[in-house]
Design an enzyme around this catalytic site. Structure first.
Site, PDB file in Angstrom:
ATOM      1  N   ASP A   8       1.838  15.926   4.756  1.00  0.00           N
ATOM      2  CA  ASP A   8       2.395  14.648   4.646  1.00  0.00           C
ATOM      3  C   ASP A   8       3.696  14.941   5.386  1.00  0.00           C
ATOM      4  O   ASP A   8       4.222  15.856   5.680  1.00  0.00           O
ATOM      5  CB  ASP A   8       2.870  14.642   2.878  1.00  0.00           C
ATOM      6  CG  ASP A   8       3.737  13.315   2.732  1.00  0.00           C
ATOM      7  OD1 ASP A   8       3.339  12.313   3.351  1.00  0.00           O
ATOM      8  OD2 ASP A   8       4.838  13.382   1.913  1.00  0.00           O
ATOM      9  N   ASP A  10       7.190  12.415   4.965  1.00  0.00           N
ATOM     10  CA  ASP A  10       8.381  11.943   4.356  1.00  0.00           C
ATOM     11  C   ASP A  10       8.310  12.869   3.042  1.00  0.00           C
ATOM     12  O   ASP A  10       7.514  12.797   2.150  1.00  0.00           O
ATOM     13  CB  ASP A  10       8.451  10.447   3.765  1.00  0.00           C
ATOM     14  CG  ASP A  10       8.184   9.642   5.016  1.00  0.00           C
ATOM     15  OD1 ASP A  10       9.176   9.699   5.919  1.00  0.00           O
ATOM     16  OD2 ASP A  10       7.514   8.893   4.847  1.00  0.00           O
ATOM     17  N   ARG A  48       4.354   0.439   1.732  1.00  0.00           N
ATOM     18  CA  ARG A  48       5.516  -0.449   1.807  1.00  0.00           C
ATOM     19  C   ARG A  48       5.247  -1.430   0.735  1.00  0.00           C
ATOM     20  O   ARG A  48       5.804  -1.686  -0.210  1.00  0.00           O
ATOM     21  CB  ARG A  48       5.776  -0.963   3.082  1.00  0.00           C
ATOM     22  CG  ARG A  48       7.449  -1.321   3.146  1.00  0.00           C
ATOM     23  CD  ARG A  48       7.464  -1.785   4.646  1.00  0.00           C
ATOM     24  NE  ARG A  48       7.214  -0.614   5.740  1.00  0.00           N
ATOM     25  CZ  ARG A  48       6.951  -1.031   6.895  1.00  0.00           C
ATOM     26  NH1 ARG A  48       7.226  -2.450   7.267  1.00  0.00           N
ATOM     27  NH2 ARG A  48       6.645  -0.037   7.801  1.00  0.00           N
ATOM     28  N   SER A 115       3.103   6.372   6.177  1.00  0.00           N
ATOM     29  CA  SER A 115       4.137   5.628   6.864  1.00  0.00           C
ATOM     30  C   SER A 115       3.722   5.011   8.271  1.00  0.00           C
ATOM     31  O   SER A 115       3.194   5.544   9.025  1.00  0.00           O
ATOM     32  CB  SER A 115       5.301   6.499   7.088  1.00  0.00           C
ATOM     33  OG  SER A 115       6.318   5.845   7.744  1.00  0.00           O
ATOM     34  N   ASN A 117       5.951   4.090  10.339  1.00  0.00           N
ATOM     35  CA  ASN A 117       7.078   4.900  11.007  1.00  0.00           C
ATOM     36  C   ASN A 117       6.992   6.298  11.370  1.00  0.00           C
ATOM     37  O   ASN A 117       7.883   7.031  11.863  1.00  0.00           O
ATOM     38  CB  ASN A 117       8.302   4.699  10.239  1.00  0.00           C
ATOM     39  CG  ASN A 117       8.754   3.133  10.127  1.00  0.00           C
ATOM     40  OD1 ASN A 117       9.012   2.441  11.143  1.00  0.00           O
ATOM     41  ND2 ASN A 117       8.757   2.683   9.002  1.00  0.00           N
ATOM     42  N   ASP A 169       4.362  15.841  -1.286  1.00  0.00           N
ATOM     43  CA  ASP A 169       5.410  15.778  -2.381  1.00  0.00           C
ATOM     44  C   ASP A 169       5.042  14.725  -3.350  1.00  0.00           C
ATOM     45  O   ASP A 169       5.969  14.391  -4.199  1.00  0.00           O
ATOM     46  CB  ASP A 169       6.728  15.606  -1.754  1.00  0.00           C
ATOM     47  CG  ASP A 169       6.821  14.381  -1.088  1.00  0.00           C
ATOM     48  OD1 ASP A 169       6.034  13.788  -0.515  1.00  0.00           O
ATOM     49  OD2 ASP A 169       8.166  13.594  -1.458  1.00  0.00           O
TER      50      ASP A 169
HETATM   51  C1  BG6 Z   1       5.081   7.427   2.692  1.00  0.00           C
HETATM   52  C2  BG6 Z   1       6.326   7.394   1.891  1.00  0.00           C
HETATM   53  O1  BG6 Z   1       5.183   8.424   3.513  1.00  0.00           O
HETATM   54  O2  BG6 Z   1       5.224   6.349   3.627  1.00  0.00           O
HETATM   55  C3  BG6 Z   1       6.593   6.172   1.122  1.00  0.00           C
HETATM   56  O3  BG6 Z   1       6.163   8.617   0.786  1.00  0.00           O
HETATM   57  C4  BG6 Z   1       6.384   5.027   2.061  1.00  0.00           C
HETATM   58  O4  BG6 Z   1       7.600   6.093   0.326  1.00  0.00           O
HETATM   59  C5  BG6 Z   1       5.279   4.925   2.882  1.00  0.00           C
HETATM   60  O5  BG6 Z   1       6.404   3.714   1.135  1.00  0.00           O
HETATM   61  C6  BG6 Z   1       5.412   3.905   3.694  1.00  0.00           C
HETATM   62  O6  BG6 Z   1       6.252   4.006   4.938  1.00  0.00           O
HETATM   63  P1  BG6 Z   1       6.829   2.892   5.918  1.00  0.00           P
HETATM   64  O7  BG6 Z   1       7.578   3.677   6.751  1.00  0.00           O
HETATM   65  O8  BG6 Z   1       5.527   2.513   6.508  1.00  0.00           O
HETATM   66  O9  BG6 Z   1       7.359   1.751   5.142  1.00  0.00           O
HETATM   67 MG    MG Z   2       5.840  12.466   1.130  1.00  0.00          MG
END
Ligand code: BG6
Ligand code: MG
Length: 212
Positions: A8, A10, A48, A115, A117, A169
């Protein structure tokens, strides 16, 4: 025998979980919705839009789809702003050494993150070229606890899911790993998740585990 480790992002590779928290806290405060670390832990690993739904459980009113879109966009704008100052210093302790050691032991490494991002972050912290495969929020229809993101990572690596370990996590991520029939290792907030095959305090512990 483990042939690949799917990480993972984040909260496992990099401390951007704190930025997610700060960005959502700003949104919740603006909307006068109660938000704390406990609520935040439920957002780990989920998309998100699913995160917003969890936050809105504490709201006294209903939000329209239009309002929800506006709030997820605002959250991402705050989050991206925080990412501007992200450097390799945000890589969590021992992570880089673990990645290098796994590769030296011929274990494949991948990212399995909800994510959108993820690639931006990996570029910014200088780790993007180290991974054999990346599966992220742009590749999937359903986020963790659905196993899709991990199954795509395994497919891109060309490794059977049962030969993959996941390090997470998020409880949702541990659940996703088990649904994908992978070995689930919990760290941080997922350490006490009931579905973990194993919990670690320090990511360096996974070296000995996967070498077995
Ligand atoms: C995960 C995070 O890695 O990505 C979440 O743990 C988050 O909290 C999710 O909502 C989506 O992320 P993003 O960057 O696309 O908003
Ligand atoms: Mg995580």
């Amino acid at each position: 025998m483990i042939s690949a480790v799917i990480f993972d992002l984040d909260g496992v590779i990099v401390s951007t979980d704190n930025y997610h928290y700060q960005a959502w806290k700003k949104i919740a405060d603006e909307e006068n919705i109660y938000f704390d670390e406990e609520v935040n832990n439920r957002l780990r690993g989920v998309s998100r839009s699913d995160s917003l739904e969890i936050i809105l459980e504490r709201s006294e009113r209903k939000y329209t789809e239009f309002e929800k879109t506006r709030l997820t966009e605002a959250k991402n704008t705050y989050y991206i702003k925080l990412l501007e100052s992200l450097t390799a210093e945000a890589i969590l302790p021992n992570v880089k050494e673990v990645l290098i050691k796994l590769k030296a032991n011929k274990i494949k490494i991948a990212i399995g993150s909800s994510s959108k991002n993820a690639k931006l972050i990996l570029k910014q912290i200088g780790l993007i070229d180290l991974f054999d495969a990346i599966s992220d929020g742009n590749d999937i229809k359903r986020s963790k606890p659905h196993p899709e993101v991990f199954l795509i990572a395994a497919k891109r690596l060309g490794i059977e899911p049962t030969k993959c370990a996941v390090i997470e996590d998020a409880s949702a991520g541990i659940e996703a790993a088990k649904k994908a029939r992978m070995y689930a290792i919990g760290i941080g907030a997922a350490k006490n998740s009931k579905l973990c095959d194993l919990s670690v305090d320090n990511i360096a512990e996974i070296i000995e585990i996967v070498k077995k």
